[in-house]
Motif scaffolding. Structure first.
Motif, PDB file in Angstrom:
ATOM      1  N   PRO A  30      34.710 -19.087  62.567  1.00 14.70           N
ATOM      2  CA  PRO A  30      34.820 -17.856  61.756  1.00 14.70           C
ATOM      3  C   PRO A  30      35.377 -16.709  62.575  1.00 14.70           C
ATOM      4  N   LYS A  31      36.336 -15.955  61.940  1.00 16.04           N
ATOM      5  CA  LYS A  31      36.954 -14.817  62.604  1.00 16.04           C
ATOM      6  C   LYS A  31      36.198 -13.541  62.253  1.00 16.04           C
ATOM      7  N   GLU A  32      36.201 -12.627  63.168  1.00 17.19           N
ATOM      8  CA  GLU A  32      35.546 -11.341  62.938  1.00 17.19           C
ATOM      9  C   GLU A  32      36.346 -10.527  61.914  1.00 17.19           C
ATOM     10  N   VAL A  33      35.669 -10.064  60.886  1.00 15.07           N
ATOM     11  CA  VAL A  33      36.306  -9.267  59.842  1.00 15.07           C
ATOM     12  C   VAL A  33      36.344  -7.809  60.280  1.00 15.07           C
ATOM     13  N   VAL A  34      37.531  -7.221  60.279  1.00 16.28           N
ATOM     14  CA  VAL A  34      37.706  -5.829  60.687  1.00 16.28           C
ATOM     15  C   VAL A  34      38.202  -5.024  59.495  1.00 16.28           C
ATOM     16  N   PHE A  35      37.571  -3.876  59.272  1.00 20.31           N
ATOM     17  CA  PHE A  35      37.933  -3.019  58.145  1.00 20.31           C
ATOM     18  C   PHE A  35      38.527  -1.704  58.650  1.00 20.31           C
TER      19      PHE A  35
END
Length: 368
Positions: A30-35
């Motif tokens: 899983p990739k880190e979600v960046v907003f």
């Protein structure tokens, strides 16, 4: 030698297998979600709309002949300035044979009556000189002679009008000379020397000799959708842009909103007109395509965030307020009351303050 070859092939196969396994394992992680993150700002928000239309003269007149005939002279060209009463063209009359015959008959009859009236007067005058007839009878004979002369003159004038379009008595007001009815600029002369022209009557509109307009009094004419027309009021300011003139800009004032819609491509449109305020030295031609920008609503110095940070759920709106930092960062779903939107930013009336930070859309990383 064969033994080493087999070992090399086996080693290559093993490396390929291990590499594939590592690649798939990395893809499965899983990739880190960046907003994106936004801070509410205080700014002015305006809701505008763009209306497409044309620039036209307010007063555009078609000059038409008062008689039928053939164009023999054209004294003006499109683009020339004219004053009311200036001669634009000359028409040679082609008389109607029935009217011509009737006018000639009237002249002959008037000459007969005049000759008889002259004979009668000479006889009465001779008797009057001999004191054989009264003064009253002499005056009546003289009056009859004057009437016969006037009738003959009127008959001759009528014949000249039918035959030539003008008589000696009204040469200055000749209907063979086509004059401009207003002062302005000639936009078009759709006829040429030798063309036949007809006057307006019950059965046709007549031939247009020239189109004249006052180019110092221009309007913008366009159409606006029914969803926006309710926000318009007379007197609203508009910004007119003419792309053909290197994005030339003019101010305008809305002065007319049609009370009735017209259907265009399945949508109801309302016609609008705005008075264009020309700048000194500005030269605009009739028919230029133009865009009008008009402010439908505005809110000054209000708290706002990008509309992409808003979550719409039915009739409610939410934002995600950022709490904490780093790995402890969380997002708290918070109800807000929104106001005016310009399509990019939206007004926040209640729910957050300028000190809060809100979450925006996810930042999508580009694949290598």
């Amino acid at each position: 030698m064969k033994k080493y070859r087999k070992l090399i092939i086996a080693l290559i196969i093993a490396l390929i297998f291990i590499g594939t396994f590592v690649f798939l394992w990395q893809k499965s992680q899983p990739k880190e979600v960046v907003f994106k993150e936004f801070s509410p700002k205080t700014e002015n928000i305006q809701k505008t709309t763009i209306i497409t239309g044309k620039i036209e003269p307010r007063n555009e007149v078609n000059v038409k002949p008062q008689i039928s005939g053939i164009i023999t002279e054209l004294y003006k060209e499109p683009g020339d300035k004219v004053n009311a009463g200036d001669v634009i063209a000359k028409v040679k009359v082609i008389p109607d044979m029935g009217q011509l015959s009737s006018a000639e008959s009237r002249v002959r009859l008037a000459e007969i009556n005049l000759k008889q009236a002259q004979t009668d007067f000479n006889r009465v005058e001779n008797l009057h000189n001999q004191k054989l007839v009264s003064d009253d009878e002499y005056d009546k004979s003289q009056q009859s002679l004057r009437q016969a002369r006037e009738e003959r003159a009127a008959a001759v004038d009528a014949l000249q009008v039918v035959r030539d379009g003008v008589s000696q008595s009204n040469a200055k007001a000749s209907s063979t000379l086509i004059r401009s009815t207003i002062s302005g600029v000639i936009l078009d002369i759709p006829v040429k020397v030798g063309n036949s022209v007809i006057l307006a009557n019950t059965f046709n509109d007549g031939t247009t000799i020239a189109t004249v307009a006052n180019m110092n009094d221009l309007i913008f004419r366009g159409n606006i959708d029914e969803t926006e027309v309710g926000q318009l009021v007379s007197g609203m300011n508009m910004k007119i842009t003419i792309g053909a003139l290197q994005d030339l800009h003019f101010d305008a004032a809305l002065e007319y909103i049609s009370p009735k819609a017209t259907e265009s491509n399945g949508a109801n449109q309302f016609e609008i007109k705005a008075a264009v305020k020309l700048t000194e030295g500005g030269k605009i031609r009739s028919g230029y395509s133009a865009n009008a920008e008009i402010v439908l609503a505005k809110a000054d110095k209000v708290l706002s965030v990008p509309e992409s940070a808003i979550e719409f759920s039915g009739d409610s709106t939410f934002v995600y307020v950022i709490k904490g930092e780093g790995k402890e960062k969380t997002y708290e779903r918070t109800a807000v009351t929104t106001g005016l939107s310009d399509g990019v930013n939206i007004e926040i009336k209640k729910g957050i303050t300028a000190k809060d930070k809100v979450r925006g859309p996810e930042i999508v990383a580009e694949e290598e």
